[in-house]
Design a protein around this motif. Structure first.
Motif, PDB file in Angstrom:
ATOM      1  N   ALA A 197       0.830  -1.211   0.000  1.00  0.00           N
ATOM      2  CA  ALA A 197       0.000   0.000   0.000  1.00  0.00           C
ATOM      3  C   ALA A 197       0.863   1.259   0.000  1.00  0.00           C
ATOM      4  CB  ALA A 197      -0.932  -0.008   1.212  1.00  0.00           C
ATOM      5  N   VAL A 198       1.916   1.269   0.799  1.00  0.00           N
ATOM      6  CA  VAL A 198       2.776   2.455   0.893  1.00  0.00           C
ATOM      7  C   VAL A 198       3.557   2.667  -0.400  1.00  0.00           C
ATOM      8  CG1 VAL A 198       4.748   3.474   2.089  1.00  0.00           C
ATOM      9  CG2 VAL A 198       2.966   2.308   3.398  1.00  0.00           C
ATOM     10  N   ILE A 199       4.114   1.599  -0.960  1.00  0.00           N
ATOM     11  CA  ILE A 199       4.891   1.732  -2.200  1.00  0.00           C
ATOM     12  C   ILE A 199       3.997   2.226  -3.334  1.00  0.00           C
ATOM     13  CG2 ILE A 199       6.233   0.492  -3.947  1.00  0.00           C
ATOM     14  CD1 ILE A 199       7.111  -1.421  -1.675  1.00  0.00           C
ATOM     15  N   LEU A 200       2.791   1.700  -3.417  1.00  0.00           N
ATOM     16  CA  LEU A 200       1.866   2.143  -4.465  1.00  0.00           C
ATOM     17  C   LEU A 200       1.487   3.612  -4.274  1.00  0.00           C
ATOM     18  CD1 LEU A 200      -0.465  -0.993  -4.728  1.00  0.00           C
ATOM     19  CD2 LEU A 200       1.335  -0.292  -6.317  1.00  0.00           C
ATOM     20  N   TRP A 201       1.284   4.040  -3.034  1.00  0.00           N
ATOM     21  CA  TRP A 201       0.976   5.442  -2.755  1.00  0.00           C
ATOM     22  C   TRP A 201       2.103   6.354  -3.215  1.00  0.00           C
ATOM     23  CZ3 TRP A 201       3.069   8.981   0.971  1.00  0.00           C
ATOM     24  CH2 TRP A 201       2.326  10.162   1.121  1.00  0.00           C
ATOM     25  N   THR A 202       3.331   5.943  -2.952  1.00  0.00           N
ATOM     26  CA  THR A 202       4.480   6.722  -3.418  1.00  0.00           C
ATOM     27  C   THR A 202       4.577   6.709  -4.934  1.00  0.00           C
ATOM     28  OG1 THR A 202       5.800   6.418  -1.408  1.00  0.00           O
ATOM     29  CG2 THR A 202       7.013   6.797  -3.446  1.00  0.00           C
ATOM     30  N   ALA A 203       4.410   5.545  -5.518  1.00  0.00           N
ATOM     31  CA  ALA A 203       4.564   5.418  -6.976  1.00  0.00           C
ATOM     32  C   ALA A 203       3.610   6.340  -7.723  1.00  0.00           C
ATOM     33  CB  ALA A 203       4.335   3.967  -7.396  1.00  0.00           C
ATOM     34  N   PHE A 204       2.385   6.421  -7.268  1.00  0.00           N
ATOM     35  CA  PHE A 204       1.401   7.237  -7.969  1.00  0.00           C
ATOM     36  C   PHE A 204       1.504   8.719  -7.613  1.00  0.00           C
ATOM     37  CE2 PHE A 204      -0.610   2.996  -8.242  1.00  0.00           C
ATOM     38  CZ  PHE A 204      -0.667   2.912  -9.623  1.00  0.00           C
ATOM     39  N   GLY A 205       2.386   9.065  -6.678  1.00  0.00           N
ATOM     40  CA  GLY A 205       2.615  10.469  -6.351  1.00  0.00           C
ATOM     41  C   GLY A 205       3.884  11.031  -6.944  1.00  0.00           C
ATOM     42  N   VAL A 206       4.716  10.177  -7.529  1.00  0.00           N
ATOM     43  CA  VAL A 206       5.972  10.624  -8.138  1.00  0.00           C
ATOM     44  C   VAL A 206       5.703  11.241  -9.503  1.00  0.00           C
ATOM     45  CG1 VAL A 206       8.072   9.751  -9.247  1.00  0.00           C
ATOM     46  CG2 VAL A 206       7.511   9.067  -6.910  1.00  0.00           C
ATOM     47  N   ARG A 207       6.305  12.382  -9.767  1.00  0.00           N
ATOM     48  CA  ARG A 207       6.183  13.059 -11.055  1.00  0.00           C
ATOM     49  C   ARG A 207       7.561  13.140 -11.701  1.00  0.00           C
ATOM     50  NH1 ARG A 207       1.969  11.736  -9.827  1.00  0.00           N
ATOM     51  NH2 ARG A 207       0.079  12.954  -9.424  1.00  0.00           N
ATOM     52  N   GLU A 208       7.842  12.196 -12.567  1.00  0.00           N
ATOM     53  CA  GLU A 208       9.148  12.161 -13.217  1.00  0.00           C
ATOM     54  C   GLU A 208       9.280  13.305 -14.224  1.00  0.00           C
ATOM     55  OE1 GLU A 208      10.656   8.248 -14.372  1.00  0.00           O
ATOM     56  OE2 GLU A 208       8.831   7.383 -13.522  1.00  0.00           O
ATOM     57  N   ASP A 209      10.502  13.708 -14.467  1.00  0.00           N
ATOM     58  CA  ASP A 209      10.789  14.790 -15.408  1.00  0.00           C
ATOM     59  C   ASP A 209      10.657  14.262 -16.833  1.00  0.00           C
ATOM     60  OD1 ASP A 209      11.724  16.896 -16.866  1.00  0.00           O
ATOM     61  OD2 ASP A 209      13.583  17.155 -15.736  1.00  0.00           O
ATOM     62  N   PRO A 210       9.676  14.731 -17.612  1.00  0.00           N
ATOM     63  CA  PRO A 210       9.494  14.214 -18.976  1.00  0.00           C
ATOM     64  C   PRO A 210      10.666  14.539 -19.891  1.00  0.00           C
ATOM     65  CG  PRO A 210       8.065  16.103 -18.588  1.00  0.00           C
ATOM     66  CD  PRO A 210       8.644  15.733 -17.259  1.00  0.00           C
ATOM     67  N   ALA A 211      11.465  15.541 -19.524  1.00  0.00           N
ATOM     68  CA  ALA A 211      12.617  15.893 -20.359  1.00  0.00           C
ATOM     69  C   ALA A 211      13.626  14.750 -20.439  1.00  0.00           C
ATOM     70  CB  ALA A 211      13.296  17.154 -19.820  1.00  0.00           C
ATOM     71  N   LEU A 212      13.659  13.913 -19.404  1.00  0.00           N
ATOM     72  CA  LEU A 212      14.617  12.806 -19.402  1.00  0.00           C
ATOM     73  C   LEU A 212      14.265  11.752 -20.443  1.00  0.00           C
ATOM     74  CD1 LEU A 212      15.223  12.271 -15.570  1.00  0.00           C
ATOM     75  CD2 LEU A 212      16.443  13.740 -17.170  1.00  0.00           C
ATOM     76  N   ASP A 213      12.987  11.711 -20.864  1.00  0.00           N
ATOM     77  CA  ASP A 213      12.589  10.741 -21.883  1.00  0.00           C
ATOM     78  C   ASP A 213      13.232  11.038 -23.232  1.00  0.00           C
ATOM     79  OD1 ASP A 213      11.065   9.446 -20.050  1.00  0.00           O
ATOM     80  OD2 ASP A 213       9.140  10.250 -20.727  1.00  0.00           O
ATOM     81  N   ALA A 214      13.642  12.295 -23.423  1.00  0.00           N
ATOM     82  CA  ALA A 214      14.261  12.671 -24.694  1.00  0.00           C
ATOM     83  C   ALA A 214      15.722  12.241 -24.771  1.00  0.00           C
ATOM     84  CB  ALA A 214      14.146  14.178 -24.905  1.00  0.00           C
ATOM     85  N   GLU A 215      16.288  11.862 -23.666  1.00  0.00           N
ATOM     86  CA  GLU A 215      17.685  11.429 -23.674  1.00  0.00           C
ATOM     87  C   GLU A 215      17.815  10.099 -24.407  1.00  0.00           C
ATOM     88  OE1 GLU A 215      19.147  13.319 -19.387  1.00  0.00           O
ATOM     89  OE2 GLU A 215      18.831  11.167 -19.592  1.00  0.00           O
ATOM     90  N   PRO A 216      18.969   9.842 -25.003  1.00  0.00           N
ATOM     91  CA  PRO A 216      19.166   8.557 -25.688  1.00  0.00           C
ATOM     92  C   PRO A 216      19.106   7.392 -24.708  1.00  0.00           C
ATOM     93  CG  PRO A 216      21.247   9.755 -25.506  1.00  0.00           C
ATOM     94  CD  PRO A 216      20.167  10.712 -25.099  1.00  0.00           C
ATOM     95  N   LYS A 217      18.530   6.283 -25.163  1.00  0.00           N
ATOM     96  CA  LYS A 217      18.465   5.103 -24.313  1.00  0.00           C
ATOM     97  C   LYS A 217      19.863   4.497 -24.176  1.00  0.00           C
ATOM     98  CE  LYS A 217      13.719   3.806 -25.561  1.00  0.00           C
ATOM     99  NZ  LYS A 217      12.862   2.721 -26.083  1.00  0.00           N
ATOM    100  N   PRO A 218      20.274   4.187 -22.943  1.00  0.00           N
ATOM    101  CA  PRO A 218      21.611   3.601 -22.775  1.00  0.00           C
ATOM    102  C   PRO A 218      21.700   2.211 -23.399  1.00  0.00           C
ATOM    103  CG  PRO A 218      20.375   3.515 -20.726  1.00  0.00           C
ATOM    104  CD  PRO A 218      19.557   4.333 -21.664  1.00  0.00           C
ATOM    105  N   GLN A 219      22.858   1.921 -23.980  1.00  0.00           N
ATOM    106  CA  GLN A 219      23.138   0.589 -24.509  1.00  0.00           C
ATOM    107  C   GLN A 219      23.794  -0.257 -23.421  1.00  0.00           C
ATOM    108  OE1 GLN A 219      22.048  -0.249 -27.653  1.00  0.00           O
ATOM    109  NE2 GLN A 219      21.123   1.801 -27.481  1.00  0.00           N
ATOM    110  N   PHE A 220      23.330  -1.483 -23.274  1.00  0.00           N
ATOM    111  CA  PHE A 220      23.718  -2.279 -22.110  1.00  0.00           C
ATOM    112  C   PHE A 220      25.230  -2.493 -22.012  1.00  0.00           C
ATOM    113  CE2 PHE A 220      24.445  -6.281 -19.834  1.00  0.00           C
ATOM    114  CZ  PHE A 220      23.789  -6.008 -18.645  1.00  0.00           C
ATOM    115  N   PHE A 221      25.821  -3.126 -23.010  1.00  0.00           N
ATOM    116  CA  PHE A 221      27.225  -3.502 -22.887  1.00  0.00           C
ATOM    117  C   PHE A 221      28.143  -2.284 -22.902  1.00  0.00           C
ATOM    118  CE2 PHE A 221      25.289  -7.451 -24.490  1.00  0.00           C
ATOM    119  CZ  PHE A 221      25.703  -8.312 -23.479  1.00  0.00           C
TER     120      PHE A 221
END
Length: 463
Positions: A197-221
């Protein structure tokens, strides 16, 4: 609008209560339940725990990588918090609810323990790969970051009061009885549901910065190669692993230390843990004030030797009173490392993002987690050494001197680990705090020779 303006430090920090409640029940009671109460051989437990440590180290980079690369309408981190919370609840309940037929079979008990210990730790890794990555991404100023971190560490300490200090009495005197694991299973249900219940409450209250979505996706290796070639991965990572292993030994062995070394009861185990955690909570604000005045790096280097020295009195404790006095020394140093460790790691993540142009906090934290989660191997070795040197195998076969066995387990081993961490920390040059790095960049652009802020251990950060 900046993400820090849209996410409350209180709502983010409170999530740590949810992430800590079930996993600290696991860390604090799993050894006691399986070895002392259910009779699983300590060597078998150590073997499974070693495998568990390796698998847990391997899954960390995968979860961090997936979190960094995720782009969805719900954000990068939130989906993993939601899924992880639900899985963690189910696996924690199963881990402590061993069917009678399984408990009566040595092989069945070992298999049940292996399956659910590993899946519980995997769920915890899935959650924390994303939850930990949010701290540097949501709070970019170190003072505001320190506030958010203080809230979440305070929430963790409250969870420790419940999951560690109150658990012996609740499980053995209220919800169950001495010598039975039933009370632990009932507690797991309660803790699992509350945590979700607590983790879900936090998860739905977090507002991530949409600008970070524009960054290139990291390559694993490529990313892994860059991370492991960074000096801070090895230096800060080793210190973090030493601290994590020391605390894993304490959490797992404290009830056994009280039983065998201090000759105490469930109530005394609860009293000792409650006093220690209460003092740690009180000291957290003191250490936070030192961080604001002297900086995270300086305070971190002071807290580590204080934490190491705090374990010495535990070796000489003989009853509840001397155990509490010794525990107070542990609380002071533990609180200091707790207040600074994540801030130091966040600086490393900031430097990596500035250098490579993308936030891959999940993968970097997971890489740190590989070193930290391998503490399972050291913890397993420490437990196996009690069989080798002191003859302790289980509650039914404790050997000739279980008191001395757990005196060493809870004092000597943690002291040695934190002493190593203290030495390594003296050779680390940390990146500047975010605002200091910004000031350094501005000064450089103006042709100034002035140094940034107050940190002498600043490394240049280049993109």
């Amino acid at each position: 609008m900046e993400a820090t303006a849209r996410t409350s430090p209180l709502r983010y920090g409170a999530g740590m209560f949810g992430t800590s409640l079930p996993i600290n029940l696991v860390k604090g009671s799993m050894l006691y339940v399986y070895v002392e109460l259910l009779g699983l051989d300590a060597v078998v437990y150590a073997t499974v725990y070693a495998v568990y440590g390796v698998l847990d180290a391997l899954d960390n980079p995968v979860f961090g990588y997936l979190s960094d690369r995720t782009r969805s309408r719900w954000g990068r981190r939130r989906p993993y918090l939601v899924v992880g919370a639900l899985v963690l609840t189910v696996t924690t309940i199963a881990l402590f609810s061993v069917p009678g037929a399984v408990a009566d079979s040595a092989v069945g008990l070992a298999v049940w323990f292996a399956v659910f210990a590993i899946t519980t730790e995997m769920a915890d890794s899935l959650i924390n790969a994303s939850y930990g990555a949010l701290l540097p991404e949501l709070f970019t100023d170190e003072r505001r970051r320190a506030t958010a971190n203080a809230v979440r560490q305070g929430a963790q300490l409250v969870a420790l009061v419940i999951a560690l200090a109150l658990t012996p009495v609740l499980a053995r005197n209220v919800l169950g009885s001495e010598g039975s694991a039933v009370g632990y299973g009932r507690l797991a249900i309660i803790f699992g549901v509350v945590a979700a219940a607590v983790i879900l409450w936090t998860a739905f209250g977090v507002r991530e910065d949409p600008a970070l979505d524009a960054e290139p996706k990291p390559q694993f290796f490529r990313s892994v190669g860059q991370i492991v070639s960074t000096a801070h991965f090895w230096t800060v990572g080793v210190v973090n692993a030493c601290y994590g292993t020391a605390m894993a030994l304490v959490l797992g062995g404290l009830q056994l230390y009280v039983d065998h070394t201090l000759g105490g009861s469930a109530l005394e185990a609860s009293i000792l843990q409650l006093v220690v955690i209460a003092v740690a909570i009180g000291m957290l604000s003191v250490w936070a004030a030192v961080v604001r005045r002297k900086g995270a790096a300086w305070t971190w280097r002071v807290a580590l030797p204080v934490a190491a020295a705090g374990f010495v009195p535990l070796y000489f404790a003989t009853d509840l009173v001397t155990g509490i006095l010794a525990g107070l020394a542990v609380a002071v140093g533990y609180s200091g490392v707790l207040a600074t460790n994540d801030l130091v790691i966040a600086r490393v993540l900031d430097a990596d993002a500035a250098r490579h142009g993308t936030h891959r906090s999940g993968l970097f934290l997971a890489a740190f987690g590989v070193l930290g989660r391998l503490n399972g191997l050291l913890t397993a070795a420490a437990l196996a050494s009690l069989t080798l040197w002191f003859g302790y195998r289980s509650g039914a076969d404790p050997g000739p001197d279980p008191g001395q066995a757990f005196r060493v387990y809870l004092s000597v081993y943690p002291f040695a680990l934190l002493a190593i961490g203290t030495v390594v920390s003296r050779f680390i040059r940390l990146p500047a705090a975010p605002e200091a790095a910004g000031a350094a960049g501005a000064a450089s652009s103006a042709g100034s020779d002035s140094e940034p802020d107050a940190e002498p251990d600043v490394e240049p950060v280049t993109r």
